[in-house]
Design an enzyme around this catalytic site. Sequence first.
Site, PDB file in Angstrom:
ATOM      1  N   LYS A   1       0.828  -1.211   0.000  1.00 34.84           N
ATOM      2  CA  LYS A   1       0.000   0.000   0.000  1.00 34.84           C
ATOM      3  C   LYS A   1       0.858   1.255   0.000  1.00 34.84           C
ATOM      4  CE  LYS A   1      -1.899  -0.980   3.960  1.00 34.84           C
ATOM      5  NZ  LYS A   1      -1.227  -2.251   4.257  1.00 34.84           N
TER       6      LYS A   1
ATOM      7  N   ARG B   1      -9.458   1.401   8.519  1.00 42.63           N
ATOM      8  CA  ARG B   1      -8.985   0.075   8.825  1.00 42.63           C
ATOM      9  C   ARG B   1      -9.972  -0.715   9.653  1.00 42.63           C
ATOM     10  NH1 ARG B   1      -3.170   0.587   8.773  1.00 42.63           N
ATOM     11  NH2 ARG B   1      -2.283  -1.382   9.361  1.00 42.63           N
TER      12      ARG B   1
ATOM     13  N   ARG C   1      12.097  -5.429   4.458  1.00 43.44           N
ATOM     14  CA  ARG C   1      11.684  -4.026   4.343  1.00 43.44           C
ATOM     15  C   ARG C   1      12.601  -3.116   5.149  1.00 43.44           C
ATOM     16  NH1 ARG C   1       5.747  -2.051   5.341  1.00 43.44           N
ATOM     17  NH2 ARG C   1       5.952  -3.115   7.338  1.00 43.44           N
TER      18      ARG C   1
ATOM     19  N   ARG D   1      11.463  -1.715  10.814  1.00 41.61           N
ATOM     20  CA  ARG D   1      10.390  -1.331  11.710  1.00 41.61           C
ATOM     21  C   ARG D   1      10.266  -2.305  12.877  1.00 41.61           C
ATOM     22  NH1 ARG D   1       5.261   0.072   7.995  1.00 41.61           N
ATOM     23  NH2 ARG D   1       4.276  -1.127   9.658  1.00 41.61           N
TER      24      ARG D   1
ATOM     25  N   ARG E   1      -0.322  -9.077  13.083  1.00 39.46           N
ATOM     26  CA  ARG E   1      -0.909  -8.015  12.247  1.00 39.46           C
ATOM     27  C   ARG E   1      -1.787  -8.622  11.163  1.00 39.46           C
ATOM     28  NH1 ARG E   1       4.342  -5.269  10.481  1.00 39.46           N
ATOM     29  NH2 ARG E   1       3.020  -3.969   9.151  1.00 39.46           N
TER      30      ARG E   1
HETATM   31  P1  AP5 Z   1       4.892  -1.634   1.809  1.00 43.27           P
HETATM   32  O1  AP5 Z   1       4.605  -0.741   0.654  1.00 43.27           O
HETATM   33  O2  AP5 Z   1       5.665  -1.093   2.947  1.00 43.27           O
HETATM   34  O3  AP5 Z   1       3.536  -2.331   2.303  1.00 43.27           O
HETATM   35  P2  AP5 Z   1       2.332  -1.747   3.134  1.00 43.27           P
HETATM   36  O4  AP5 Z   1       1.092  -2.355   2.563  1.00 43.27           O
HETATM   37  O5  AP5 Z   1       2.387  -0.261   3.234  1.00 43.27           O
HETATM   38  O6  AP5 Z   1       2.628  -2.456   4.530  1.00 43.27           O
HETATM   39  P3  AP5 Z   1       2.610  -1.865   6.001  1.00 43.27           P
HETATM   40  O7  AP5 Z   1       3.304  -2.878   6.861  1.00 43.27           O
HETATM   41  O8  AP5 Z   1       3.068  -0.462   6.051  1.00 43.27           O
HETATM   42  O9  AP5 Z   1       1.119  -1.939   6.293  1.00 43.27           O
HETATM   43  P4  AP5 Z   1       0.481  -1.949   7.639  1.00 43.27           P
HETATM   44  O10 AP5 Z   1      -0.909  -1.708   7.215  1.00 43.27           O
HETATM   45  O11 AP5 Z   1       0.683  -3.147   8.470  1.00 43.27           O
HETATM   46  O12 AP5 Z   1       1.268  -0.827   8.461  1.00 43.27           O
HETATM   47  P5  AP5 Z   1       0.922   0.682   8.770  1.00 43.27           P
HETATM   48  O13 AP5 Z   1       2.160   1.446   8.772  1.00 43.27           O
HETATM   49  O14 AP5 Z   1      -0.210   1.141   7.949  1.00 43.27           O
HETATM   50  O15 AP5 Z   1       5.623  -2.952   1.227  1.00 43.27           O
HETATM   51  C1  AP5 Z   1       6.104  -3.938   2.116  1.00 43.27           C
HETATM   52  C2  AP5 Z   1       7.507  -4.417   1.642  1.00 43.27           C
HETATM   53  O16 AP5 Z   1       7.371  -5.103   0.394  1.00 43.27           O
HETATM   54  C3  AP5 Z   1       8.476  -3.253   1.379  1.00 43.27           C
HETATM   55  O17 AP5 Z   1       9.770  -3.670   1.721  1.00 43.27           O
HETATM   56  C4  AP5 Z   1       8.370  -3.026  -0.135  1.00 43.27           C
HETATM   57  O18 AP5 Z   1       9.569  -2.495  -0.687  1.00 43.27           O
HETATM   58  C5  AP5 Z   1       8.097  -4.427  -0.649  1.00 43.27           C
HETATM   59  N1  AP5 Z   1       7.210  -4.452  -1.821  1.00 43.27           N
HETATM   60  C6  AP5 Z   1       6.161  -3.611  -2.087  1.00 43.27           C
HETATM   61  N2  AP5 Z   1       5.576  -3.945  -3.253  1.00 43.27           N
HETATM   62  C7  AP5 Z   1       6.249  -5.043  -3.724  1.00 43.27           C
HETATM   63  C8  AP5 Z   1       6.106  -5.871  -4.884  1.00 43.27           C
HETATM   64  N3  AP5 Z   1       5.138  -5.653  -5.776  1.00 43.27           N
HETATM   65  N4  AP5 Z   1       6.973  -6.913  -5.032  1.00 43.27           N
HETATM   66  C9  AP5 Z   1       7.955  -7.144  -4.101  1.00 43.27           C
HETATM   67  N5  AP5 Z   1       8.150  -6.393  -2.988  1.00 43.27           N
HETATM   68  C10 AP5 Z   1       7.306  -5.352  -2.804  1.00 43.27           C
HETATM   69  O19 AP5 Z   1       0.403   0.547  10.276  1.00 43.27           O
HETATM   70  C11 AP5 Z   1       1.269   0.169  11.300  1.00 43.27           C
HETATM   71  C12 AP5 Z   1       0.513   0.112  12.616  1.00 43.27           C
HETATM   72  O20 AP5 Z   1      -0.023   1.412  12.928  1.00 43.27           O
HETATM   73  C13 AP5 Z   1      -0.697  -0.816  12.640  1.00 43.27           C
HETATM   74  O21 AP5 Z   1      -0.337  -2.144  12.926  1.00 43.27           O
HETATM   75  C14 AP5 Z   1      -1.540  -0.158  13.739  1.00 43.27           C
HETATM   76  O22 AP5 Z   1      -1.041  -0.496  15.015  1.00 43.27           O
HETATM   77  C15 AP5 Z   1      -1.293   1.308  13.528  1.00 43.27           C
HETATM   78  N6  AP5 Z   1      -2.284   1.932  12.626  1.00 43.27           N
HETATM   79  C16 AP5 Z   1      -2.027   2.537  11.431  1.00 43.27           C
HETATM   80  N7  AP5 Z   1      -3.161   2.988  10.879  1.00 43.27           N
HETATM   81  C17 AP5 Z   1      -4.157   2.666  11.748  1.00 43.27           C
HETATM   82  C18 AP5 Z   1      -5.564   2.853  11.735  1.00 43.27           C
HETATM   83  N8  AP5 Z   1      -6.197   3.471  10.711  1.00 43.27           N
HETATM   84  N9  AP5 Z   1      -6.284   2.387  12.788  1.00 43.27           N
HETATM   85  C19 AP5 Z   1      -5.689   1.775  13.820  1.00 43.27           C
HETATM   86  N10 AP5 Z   1      -4.357   1.551  13.893  1.00 43.27           N
HETATM   87  C20 AP5 Z   1      -3.606   2.003  12.864  1.00 43.27           C
HETATM   88 MG    MG Z   2       2.782   1.087   4.807  1.00 47.72          MG
END
Ligand code: AP5
Ligand code: MG
Length: 213
Positions: free
Chosen positions: A13, A88, A127, A160, A171
Amino acid sequence: MKIIMLGAPGAGKGTQADMIAKKYNVPHISTGDIFRANIKNGTELGRKAKDYMDKGLLVPDSLVVDLVIDRIHEDDAKDGYVLDGFPRTIPQAEALDKALTEAGESIDYAINVDVPDENIVRRMSGRRACLKCGATYHIVYNAPKTEGVCDSCGSELVQREDDKPETVLNRLSVYHKETQPLIDYYTEKGNIKDVDGTKDLNDVFADIVAILG
Ligand code: AP5
Ligand code: MG
Ligand code: ZN
């Protein structure tokens, strides 16, 4: 253009949201990035969010909703934005809809980046993240030009806290329980588009551009 990114943790994402933001000239609003920046800066919000995040749990809706609603009403978001990691939960989606309806607005597309759980743990271990500007890298699939240094802002890249395999599994289970129901929610609204997130990241982006125009 107002876009929501849906998908499991690690589906890509953030990677795609960043590319969309650059091409369509809209802000990339990532709640995860906002929380990580607050943790890094030692704010009250960061202190409240950290325990949940480290365990792979969602931060309570009450700490997220107002923050995002305020953010999308800032000046730079007048012509649109790409929301990454929000909504979410169903209550978050309903709160967003209410705020948009009150402003006479609506979301153009919810893009669901589809990646099976099997691929996720492997991706997460490679990552690297920039806590300053939010850029995301992968040591194999999307390496920075200089190891350990952000291409965009020159800051140090880190692994991270929540990318340990056992936390990633947590997660994923939280995702299936709390967030996956949003796929039905936006399917009913008729504006969801699925993309195959297992492809090379440039091919995923091409599929998204074909949808957005
Ligand atoms: P990446 O682009 O980083 O993936 P992502 O979908 O953004 O994954 P996240 O881990 O950031 O999602 P998340 O939803 O768990 O975390 P968030 O920060 O939102 O890609 C992942 C890896 O793969 C990277 O290394 C990338 O280079 C690689 N990659 C990408 N595309 C690829 C491809 N096509 N092929 C190969 N490799 C590829 O949230 C973190 C925490 O914050 C949550 O757990 C929660 O505690 C809190 N939080 C955030 N938002 C909320 C909310 N709205 N409500 C409640 N809690 C929240
Ligand atoms: Mg992300
Ligand atoms: Zn950076």
